[in-house]
Motif scaffolding. Structure first.
Motif, PDB file in Angstrom:
ATOM      1  N   ALA A  97       0.692  -1.347   0.085  1.00  0.00           N
ATOM      2  CA  ALA A  97      -0.276   0.085  -0.015  1.00  0.00           C
ATOM      3  C   ALA A  97       0.999   1.253  -0.043  1.00  0.00           C
ATOM      4  O   ALA A  97       0.598   2.145  -0.716  1.00  0.00           O
ATOM      5  CB  ALA A  97      -1.079   0.025   1.320  1.00  0.00           C
ATOM      6  N   PHE A 109      -7.242  -3.898  -6.706  1.00  0.00           N
ATOM      7  CA  PHE A 109      -6.956  -3.847  -5.189  1.00  0.00           C
ATOM      8  C   PHE A 109      -5.708  -3.507  -4.992  1.00  0.00           C
ATOM      9  O   PHE A 109      -4.766  -3.742  -5.533  1.00  0.00           O
ATOM     10  CB  PHE A 109      -7.074  -5.474  -4.625  1.00  0.00           C
ATOM     11  CG  PHE A 109      -6.490  -5.083  -3.213  1.00  0.00           C
ATOM     12  CD1 PHE A 109      -7.691  -4.854  -2.069  1.00  0.00           C
ATOM     13  CD2 PHE A 109      -5.491  -5.346  -2.435  1.00  0.00           C
ATOM     14  CE1 PHE A 109      -7.404  -4.770  -0.628  1.00  0.00           C
ATOM     15  CE2 PHE A 109      -5.100  -5.145  -1.110  1.00  0.00           C
ATOM     16  CZ  PHE A 109      -6.049  -4.899  -0.369  1.00  0.00           C
ATOM     17  N   GLY A 160      -4.660  -1.595  -1.730  1.00  0.00           N
ATOM     18  CA  GLY A 160      -4.170  -1.684  -0.335  1.00  0.00           C
ATOM     19  C   GLY A 160      -5.186  -1.033   0.681  1.00  0.00           C
ATOM     20  O   GLY A 160      -6.481  -0.699   0.050  1.00  0.00           O
ATOM     21  N   ARG A 161      -4.806  -1.123   1.751  1.00  0.00           N
ATOM     22  CA  ARG A 161      -5.777  -0.648   2.932  1.00  0.00           C
ATOM     23  C   ARG A 161      -5.643   0.634   3.509  1.00  0.00           C
ATOM     24  O   ARG A 161      -6.245   1.040   4.425  1.00  0.00           O
ATOM     25  CB  ARG A 161      -5.646  -1.935   3.829  1.00  0.00           C
ATOM     26  CG  ARG A 161      -6.408  -3.263   3.551  1.00  0.00           C
ATOM     27  CD  ARG A 161      -6.621  -4.107   4.549  1.00  0.00           C
ATOM     28  NE  ARG A 161      -7.533  -4.999   4.520  1.00  0.00           N
ATOM     29  CZ  ARG A 161      -7.217  -6.151   3.692  1.00  0.00           C
ATOM     30  NH1 ARG A 161      -6.274  -6.438   3.278  1.00  0.00           N
ATOM     31  NH2 ARG A 161      -8.352  -6.906   3.733  1.00  0.00           N
ATOM     32  N   THR A 162      -4.710   1.267   2.880  1.00  0.00           N
ATOM     33  CA  THR A 162      -4.494   2.814   3.538  1.00  0.00           C
ATOM     34  C   THR A 162      -5.588   3.730   2.803  1.00  0.00           C
ATOM     35  O   THR A 162      -6.399   3.072   2.003  1.00  0.00           O
ATOM     36  CB  THR A 162      -3.063   3.319   3.026  1.00  0.00           C
ATOM     37  OG1 THR A 162      -3.025   3.322   1.580  1.00  0.00           O
ATOM     38  CG2 THR A 162      -1.915   2.752   3.756  1.00  0.00           C
ATOM     39  N   GLY A 209      -5.102   3.651  -0.614  1.00  0.00           N
ATOM     40  CA  GLY A 209      -5.034   2.319  -1.249  1.00  0.00           C
ATOM     41  C   GLY A 209      -6.620   2.122  -1.385  1.00  0.00           C
ATOM     42  O   GLY A 209      -7.099   1.577  -2.548  1.00  0.00           O
ATOM     43  N   MET A 210      -7.380   2.293  -0.396  1.00  0.00           N
ATOM     44  CA  MET A 210      -8.567   2.055  -0.336  1.00  0.00           C
ATOM     45  C   MET A 210      -9.531   2.841  -1.331  1.00  0.00           C
ATOM     46  O   MET A 210     -10.403   2.249  -1.898  1.00  0.00           O
ATOM     47  CB  MET A 210      -9.183   2.287   0.875  1.00  0.00           C
ATOM     48  CG  MET A 210      -9.393   1.449   1.880  1.00  0.00           C
ATOM     49  SD  MET A 210     -10.399   1.872   3.373  1.00  0.00           S
ATOM     50  CE  MET A 210      -9.870   3.446   4.109  1.00  0.00           C
ATOM     51  N   THR A 231      -8.900   1.130  -4.724  1.00  0.00           N
ATOM     52  CA  THR A 231      -9.448  -0.125  -4.653  1.00  0.00           C
ATOM     53  C   THR A 231     -10.968   0.036  -5.118  1.00  0.00           C
ATOM     54  O   THR A 231     -11.851   0.777  -4.868  1.00  0.00           O
ATOM     55  CB  THR A 231      -9.612  -0.532  -3.178  1.00  0.00           C
ATOM     56  OG1 THR A 231      -7.892  -1.005  -3.056  1.00  0.00           O
ATOM     57  CG2 THR A 231     -10.127  -2.083  -3.260  1.00  0.00           C
ATOM     58  N   TYR A 245     -13.522  -3.865   1.902  1.00  0.00           N
ATOM     59  CA  TYR A 245     -12.407  -2.880   1.990  1.00  0.00           C
ATOM     60  C   TYR A 245     -12.719  -1.547   2.301  1.00  0.00           C
ATOM     61  O   TYR A 245     -11.919  -0.744   2.864  1.00  0.00           O
ATOM     62  CB  TYR A 245     -11.539  -2.757   0.783  1.00  0.00           C
ATOM     63  CG  TYR A 245     -11.172  -4.298   0.188  1.00  0.00           C
ATOM     64  CD1 TYR A 245     -10.566  -5.181   1.219  1.00  0.00           C
ATOM     65  CD2 TYR A 245     -11.483  -4.998  -0.674  1.00  0.00           C
ATOM     66  CE1 TYR A 245     -10.064  -6.479   0.993  1.00  0.00           C
ATOM     67  CE2 TYR A 245     -11.181  -6.011  -1.235  1.00  0.00           C
ATOM     68  CZ  TYR A 245     -10.674  -6.961  -0.113  1.00  0.00           C
ATOM     69  OH  TYR A 245     -10.136  -8.394  -0.547  1.00  0.00           O
ATOM     70  N   LYS A 246     -13.995  -1.138   1.978  1.00  0.00           N
ATOM     71  CA  LYS A 246     -14.299   0.461   2.007  1.00  0.00           C
ATOM     72  C   LYS A 246     -15.277   0.610   3.041  1.00  0.00           C
ATOM     73  O   LYS A 246     -15.441   1.887   3.359  1.00  0.00           O
ATOM     74  CB  LYS A 246     -14.480   0.964   0.819  1.00  0.00           C
ATOM     75  CG  LYS A 246     -13.336   0.696  -0.168  1.00  0.00           C
ATOM     76  CD  LYS A 246     -13.484   1.918  -1.434  1.00  0.00           C
ATOM     77  CE  LYS A 246     -13.967   1.470  -2.622  1.00  0.00           C
ATOM     78  NZ  LYS A 246     -13.659   2.305  -3.791  1.00  0.00           N
ATOM     79  N   PHE A 281     -15.771   3.410   5.952  1.00  0.00           N
ATOM     80  CA  PHE A 281     -14.334   4.083   6.053  1.00  0.00           C
ATOM     81  C   PHE A 281     -14.353   5.663   5.659  1.00  0.00           C
ATOM     82  O   PHE A 281     -13.303   6.150   5.702  1.00  0.00           O
ATOM     83  CB  PHE A 281     -13.049   3.279   5.522  1.00  0.00           C
ATOM     84  CG  PHE A 281     -12.856   2.089   6.353  1.00  0.00           C
ATOM     85  CD1 PHE A 281     -13.189   1.914   7.795  1.00  0.00           C
ATOM     86  CD2 PHE A 281     -12.726   0.840   5.616  1.00  0.00           C
ATOM     87  CE1 PHE A 281     -12.768   0.778   8.470  1.00  0.00           C
ATOM     88  CE2 PHE A 281     -12.286  -0.484   6.421  1.00  0.00           C
ATOM     89  CZ  PHE A 281     -12.350  -0.492   7.753  1.00  0.00           C
ATOM     90  N   GLU A 340      -7.070  -9.550  -6.330  1.00  0.00           N
ATOM     91  CA  GLU A 340      -8.210  -9.576  -5.463  1.00  0.00           C
ATOM     92  C   GLU A 340      -9.521  -9.721  -6.331  1.00  0.00           C
ATOM     93  O   GLU A 340     -10.536 -10.042  -5.851  1.00  0.00           O
ATOM     94  CB  GLU A 340      -7.943  -8.459  -4.397  1.00  0.00           C
ATOM     95  CG  GLU A 340      -8.901  -8.166  -3.216  1.00  0.00           C
ATOM     96  CD  GLU A 340      -8.357  -9.587  -2.317  1.00  0.00           C
ATOM     97  OE1 GLU A 340      -7.689 -10.273  -2.273  1.00  0.00           O
ATOM     98  OE2 GLU A 340      -9.870  -9.999  -1.826  1.00  0.00           O
TER      99      GLU A 340
END
Ligand SMILES: Cc1ncc(COP(=O)(O)O)c(C=O)c1O
Length: 310
Positions: A111, A137, A139-141, A144-145, A148, A154-155, A158, A210
């Protein structure tokens, strides 16, 4: 301790958001095999999701890590640099596709590599827009989100996410989306949402991981390259999952005639140790002022014996 006892402790101690797909508690692993806490042997087809591409505990990875631990664990390269960082950057500059001068920066996670690739593209172009694909996909930062293309899981909950990120459908024949439809959506995006001269980067996985293991059609990559060249947009190949021989070549972009300007890497790059990188055109990489990029744990350069072949 049995797996059910560990599962109980796990759910009491670890946040629910860290989902798990198996109830196999690993005790040790070697090459393509894992043994659980009951001594049951499994063949590991997951490889830590494309991370231990050379197998668990590859002897050269273990030897390099041991050797490094005996020397130092951290100096902060921005404070006290060291040769491993330089040597691995030189090597990636040679290996990443693209017949042009390249430079590299190392970070810790995929990410972060994506975040830094976008930072570099924005700094180099002076623009802010980023185009990504549905199903992607990255990442999760927060960035990144935002890049995505999948809400659940994932989102969810958030937002608000990072602005100036735009999305077009990824062409998947099975879902009835053709390359032509994707390119029409991009053209429409440039008409209704953002002018192409305000787009810093287009980011794409050469094979969506993903998103369901869908390869990007060659004609799409070719068209994206032409659009990027036409409008001065930076093309980023996210090779975090596809890199390091996951598709049979060192990088998935090697299956194509076109090359990206920036390539993000992580996962298989360090066989399970936390290391990620961005490699790309030297003039883009150098657009960020000193101090604008950096920070990671020590780079462990595999000390290959016999000498490096690539
Ligand atoms: C294509 C792609 N980009 C980015 C990431 C994020 O990498 P990390 O989990 O190391 O932050 C992943 C992780 O699965 C990925 O597959």
């Amino acid at each position: 301790m049995t797996e059910s006892m560990l599962a109980k402790r796990r759910s009491a101690a670890i946040a629910k958001g860290v989902g798990v797909t198996t109830q196999i508690y690993a005790e040790r692993a070697e090459n393509a095999e894992i043994w659980d806490v009951q001594g049951q042997r499994y063949i590991d087809f997951a490889a830590g999701i494309a991370v231990v591409n050379t197998g668990h505990r590859h002897p050269r990875v273990i030897a390099a890590a041991r050797e490094q631990l005996e020397q130092f664990t951290h100096t902060c390269h921005q404070v006290v640099p060291y040769e491993n960082y330089v040597a691995l950057a030189e090597r990636l500059n040679r290996l990443v596709p693209g017949n042009f001068a390249k430079k590299t920066v190392f970070v810790t996670t995929g990410a972060e590599a994506v975040e830094n690739a976008v930072k570099i593209a924005r700094a180099a172009t002076g623009r802010s827009g980023v185009v990504a694909f549905s199903g992607a996909f990255h990442g999760r930062t927060f960035l990144g989100m935002s890049l995505t293309g999948k809400v659940a899981p994932y989102k969810m909950g958030f937002g608000p996410l990072v602005s100036d990120v735009y999305r077009v459908p990824f062409p998947i024949g099975l879902h009835g989306i053709s390359v032509e439809q994707t390119l029409n959506a991009l053209e429409n995006l440039f008409k209704v949402d953002i002018e192409p001269t305000r787009v810093a980067a287009i980011i794409i996985e050469p094979v969506q991981g993903e998103g369901g293991f869908y390869p990007a059609p060659p004609e799409l990559l070719k068209a994206l390259r032409e659009i990027a060249d036409c409008y001065g947009i930076v093309l980023i190949a996210d090779e975090i999952q596809t890199g390091f021989a996951h598709t049979g070549k060192l990088f998935a972009m090697e299956h194509h005639e076109v090359v990206a300007d920036l390539t993000t890497m992580a996962k298989g790059l360090a066989g399970g140790l936390p290391l990620a990188a961005v490699t790309g055109r030297a003039e883009l990489m150098d657009a960020v002022v000193p101090g604008g990029l950096g920070e990671l744990m020590v780079v462990i350069q595999w000390r290959l014996r016999p000498p490096m072949r690539c």
